[in-house]
Design an enzyme around this catalytic site. Structure first.
Site, PDB file in Angstrom:
ATOM      1  N   THR A   1       8.374 -91.777 -59.945  1.00 38.41           N
ATOM      2  CA  THR A   1       8.869 -92.172 -61.266  1.00 38.41           C
ATOM      3  C   THR A   1       9.398 -90.970 -62.051  1.00 38.41           C
ATOM      4  O   THR A   1       8.915 -89.856 -61.861  1.00 38.41           O
ATOM      5  CB  THR A   1       7.689 -92.820 -62.028  1.00 38.41           C
ATOM      6  OG1 THR A   1       7.365 -94.035 -61.376  1.00 38.41           O
ATOM      7  CG2 THR A   1       7.999 -93.093 -63.479  1.00 38.41           C
TER       8      THR A   1
ATOM      9  N   ARG B   1       6.049-107.684 -59.830  1.00 39.41           N
ATOM     10  CA  ARG B   1       5.023-106.842 -60.477  1.00 39.41           C
ATOM     11  C   ARG B   1       5.723-105.812 -61.369  1.00 39.41           C
ATOM     12  O   ARG B   1       6.693-105.174 -60.967  1.00 39.41           O
ATOM     13  CB  ARG B   1       4.196-106.131 -59.418  1.00 39.41           C
ATOM     14  CG  ARG B   1       3.172-105.109 -59.988  1.00 39.41           C
ATOM     15  CD  ARG B   1       3.760-103.717 -60.068  1.00 39.41           C
ATOM     16  NE  ARG B   1       2.768-102.715 -60.465  1.00 39.41           N
ATOM     17  CZ  ARG B   1       3.079-101.486 -60.859  1.00 39.41           C
ATOM     18  NH1 ARG B   1       4.340-101.094 -60.927  1.00 39.41           N
ATOM     19  NH2 ARG B   1       2.130-100.633 -61.199  1.00 39.41           N
TER      20      ARG B   1
ATOM     21  N   GLY C   1       2.199 -92.624 -63.157  1.00 38.23           N
ATOM     22  CA  GLY C   1       0.937 -92.799 -62.442  1.00 38.23           C
ATOM     23  C   GLY C   1       0.692 -94.270 -62.150  1.00 38.23           C
ATOM     24  O   GLY C   1       1.632 -95.055 -62.088  1.00 38.23           O
TER      25      GLY C   1
HETATM   26  N1  ASP Z   1       3.802 -95.913 -63.493  1.00 37.00           N
HETATM   27  C1  ASP Z   1       4.635 -96.484 -62.442  1.00 37.00           C
HETATM   28  C2  ASP Z   1       4.226 -97.912 -62.219  1.00 37.00           C
HETATM   29  O1  ASP Z   1       3.048 -98.197 -62.214  1.00 37.00           O
HETATM   30  C3  ASP Z   1       4.565 -95.747 -61.166  1.00 37.00           C
HETATM   31  C4  ASP Z   1       4.556 -94.246 -61.267  1.00 37.00           C
HETATM   32  O2  ASP Z   1       4.620 -93.698 -62.358  1.00 37.00           O
HETATM   33  O3  ASP Z   1       4.469 -93.598 -60.231  1.00 37.00           O
HETATM   34  O4  ASP Z   1       5.086 -98.721 -61.958  1.00 37.00           O
END
Ligand code: ASP
Length: 348
Positions: A188, A216, A240
């Site tokens: 991300t 999702r 995250g």
């Molecule tokens: N926060 C993002 C999500 O849960 C994924 C990520 O930040 O790696 O979709």
């Protein structure tokens, strides 16, 4: 109100998971390039919202990251993208989720904010809105990045956490089991900026978590969770495990901490501490406070980042945690950047 110390300022991140040694250079370079693109705009007097959109577009176009082209596949083998942009002066924002035919979701999020009567539009409706604004829809295959370009075939895997485990605490369940494949995954992206008019803005863009259920949506496009900006306090972008980050409304919580007087780095440490203490979550944040100080923290193994402060050259790297023993403290930053062992990146 206390005087602003620094402006303009920009900080970007390229995700908070494992980054293999051989990918460190590429992830660092991508963040550096994105920060510099935003910085050039800020130096020229552009609004912070232009800078964060431009920086995030650079990262979306780079297949090394889990945003735009090159994102993780969901369990149906498709890329579904989420993004948000927020203007700290007006508290206005635009967001999209679960889009499959948009090359740069962050720019569609901005159109939602500036041209639509709505603020959060998802799926086919968001794509139809894009078309109505003249944004060309891409072929979903254009978003596949590496999968499209070579012999690499998508693994099926999920990232799971085990708070009882010794050491890194993060485990990758892979079918077939191959940790190195998981560690090679992208991540991300986000950007936070403060412009010469002392306006704050933030943008976040993601393909979400690997092998997610179709439809999702995580924290990233949710206002207050994946991003929040308030000129009177500060701005934050999070990354995250979305299921945990949503539970503590991570970005708004960090901004509230800055509103209460914490400096950016203190708030970064505190919010990642809270993420762990309250919900045993894993993630990272980047922040700019009202005075133009930057902060970052993570309790995942890595966080790719870059920032530019006035009068200084760009600082970019991959922050490391080899062992998650003190959530919220990016202890490995010392090795990466030659700073003190607490990973402080405040400007004062
Ligand atoms: N926060 C993002 C999500 O849960 C994924 C990520 O930040 O790696 O979709």
């Amino acid at each position: 109100m206390e005087a602003v110390l620094n402006y303009p300022v920009i900080i970007v991140h390229g995700g908070a998971w494992y980054i293999r040694d051989r990918d460190v250079e590429g992830h660092t370079a991508g963040c550096r390039e994105a920060a510099l693109v935003g910085w050039e705009l800020l130096k020229g007097g552009a609004p912070a919202v232009d800078a964060v959109e431009a920086a995030v577009r650079v990262l979306e176009d780079n297949p090394a990251y889990d945003a735009g082209r090159g994102s993780y596949l969901n369990s149906a083998g498709r890329v579904q993208l989420d993004a948000i942009v927020m203007d700290g002066r007006t508290l206005d924002f635009g967001a999209v989720a679960a889009v499959e035919r948009i090359r740069n979701p962050v720019s569609l999020a901005r159109l939602v904010m500036e041209r639509s009567e709505h603020r959060f539009v998802v799926g086919a409706g968001a794509e139809a809105l894009a078309e109505s604004y003249g944004v060309p829809l891409c072929d979903p295959d254009d978003l596949l990045g590496r999968i499209n370009e070579g012999s690499w075939s998508p693994p099926r895997y999920r990232i799971v956490t085990d708070p009882t485990a010794e050491g890194g605490l993060i485990h990758a369940a892979v079918d077939p089991p191959d940790l190195t494949v998981v560690q090679g995954a992208g991540d991300t992206v986000g950007a936070v900026a403060l412009d010469v008019s002392e306006r704050l803005a933030v943008a976040t863009s993601t393909g979400g978590t690997p092998d997610k259920w179709p439809g999702r949506v995580g924290d990233s496009p949710l206002v207050g969770c994946g991003a929040y900006a308030d000129d009177t306090a500060g701005a934050a972008a999070a990354t995250g495990v979305g299921e945990a980050l949503m539970r503590i409304v991570t970005s708004k919580t960090a901004v509230d901490m800055m509103a209460e007087g914490l400096a950016a780095q203190e708030a970064a440490d505190a919010v990642i501490g809270k993420l762990w203490e309250r919900v045993r979550g894993y993630g990272g944040v980047i922040l700019i406070d009202r005075r133009g100080r930057v902060g970052l923290a993570h309790n995942t193994p890595n966080l790719a980042y870059a920032y530019v402060l006035p009068g200084q050259s760009v600082v970019a790297g991959v922050a490391r945690e080899t062992r998650i023993s003190a959530p919220g403290r990016a202890e490995g930053l010392a090795a990466v950047r030659g700073l003190d062992g607490r990973g402080r990146v405040t400007a004062d």
